[in-house]
Design an enzyme around this catalytic site. Structure first.
Site, short mmCIF file in Angstrom:
data_model
loop_
_atom_site.label_atom_id
_atom_site.label_comp_id
_atom_site.label_asym_id
_atom_site.label_seq_id
_atom_site.Cartn_x
_atom_site.Cartn_y
_atom_site.Cartn_z
N SER A 122 -0.56 -8.55 6.94
CA SER A 122 0.11 -9.03 5.90
C SER A 122 1.19 -10.02 6.30
CB SER A 122 0.64 -8.18 4.79
OG SER A 122 -0.39 -7.46 4.15
N GLY A 176 -1.12 -1.53 10.69
CA GLY A 176 -2.46 -2.01 9.99
C GLY A 176 -2.14 -3.10 9.09
N CYS A 177 -2.15 -2.61 7.46
CA CYS A 177 -1.74 -3.70 6.53
C CYS A 177 -0.63 -4.38 6.71
CB CYS A 177 -2.10 -2.96 5.15
SG CYS A 177 -3.94 -2.06 4.94
N VAL A 178 0.65 -3.74 6.87
CA VAL A 178 1.75 -4.35 7.14
C VAL A 178 1.67 -5.58 8.17
CG1 VAL A 178 4.31 -4.41 7.60
CG2 VAL A 178 3.14 -2.42 6.29
N ASP A 224 0.85 -1.26 -0.21
CA ASP A 224 0.09 0.04 0.02
C ASP A 224 0.83 1.22 -0.02
OD1 ASP A 224 -2.25 -1.82 -0.10
OD2 ASP A 224 -2.84 -1.24 2.09
#
Length: 211
Positions: free
Chosen positions: A154, A149-151, A29
């Protein structure tokens, strides 16, 4: 009173997990919206983007599999979900919205996978795990935003799929430094190897079959 490091060590967390070839790179992202403090950015995300440029160049020279992610919702919001209830602004990230485009300095090249997602994890509901497995990846270097968050999502999923996550500490960023630092610590204790870019690349270069 013992420190948090002492507590985790006493309880058996934080074991060493050495990188093992073959390697892959996941960039999470790093899009215009997360580069802009007026949208979803701020904190140390600009530095993470700058530090990821040489990392991406290195991965390309070595011929590693490279995947990039974007958050992309349908133009009519038909795929809205719990994530977009909690963060309604995510619904503004559409396929052709400039805020959802990967930043120019990290623009994907032919042969690099672009993963479109509507939730934090790059793996949930996508073909990323199979794509990496087909290319034999054992250790997955992870850069991107945001750390908490997204890190993190994942990285946890990468571990659960059997990859060895290596979080490149100076190539991930967050809009606030407190969550960034706390999540780097926690991922290092439970899910991943965490180290700075230059240290990681030096260890990889010196390991058997590291190139």
């Amino acid at each position: 009173m013992e420190s948090k490091e002492q507590t985790y060590k006493r309880q058996g967390f934080g074991a060493t997990m050495a990188p093992r070839p073959p390697y892959g790179l996941l960039i999470v992202d790093l899009v215009n919206g997360f580069a802009d403090p007026a949208v979803f950015g701020g904190g140390n995300i600009p530095q993470a983007i700058g530090n990821t440029v040489p990392l991406l160049d290195h991965a390309r020279r070595q011929g590693w599999p490279i995947a990039h992610t974007r958050i992309v919702f349908a133009d009519d919001g038909a795929d809205s979900n719990i994530f977009s209830i909690k963060v309604p602004g995510m619904l503004t990230l559409k396929e052709h919205d400039p805020r959802s485009a990967i930043v120019p300095e990290l623009a994907p090249r032919a042969g690099e996978l672009i993963v479109r997602k509507t939730v934090p994890s790059a793996f949930f509901g996508t073909g990323l795990s199979s794509w990496l497995a087909q290319r034999g990846v054992q250790t997955l270097l992870v850069a991107g935003a945001v750390t908490s968050g997204c890190v993190r999502a994942s990285v946890v999923d990468a571990m659960q799929y059997g990859f060895r996550p290596l979080v490149v500490a100076d190539c991930v960023g967050d809009r606030a430094l407190g969550p960034h630092e706390a999540n780097l610590f926690d991922m290092a204790q439970k899910y991943a190897t965490v180290m700075a870019r230059d240290e990681a690349l030096e260890i990889i270069a010196s390991s058997p079959s590291g190139l």
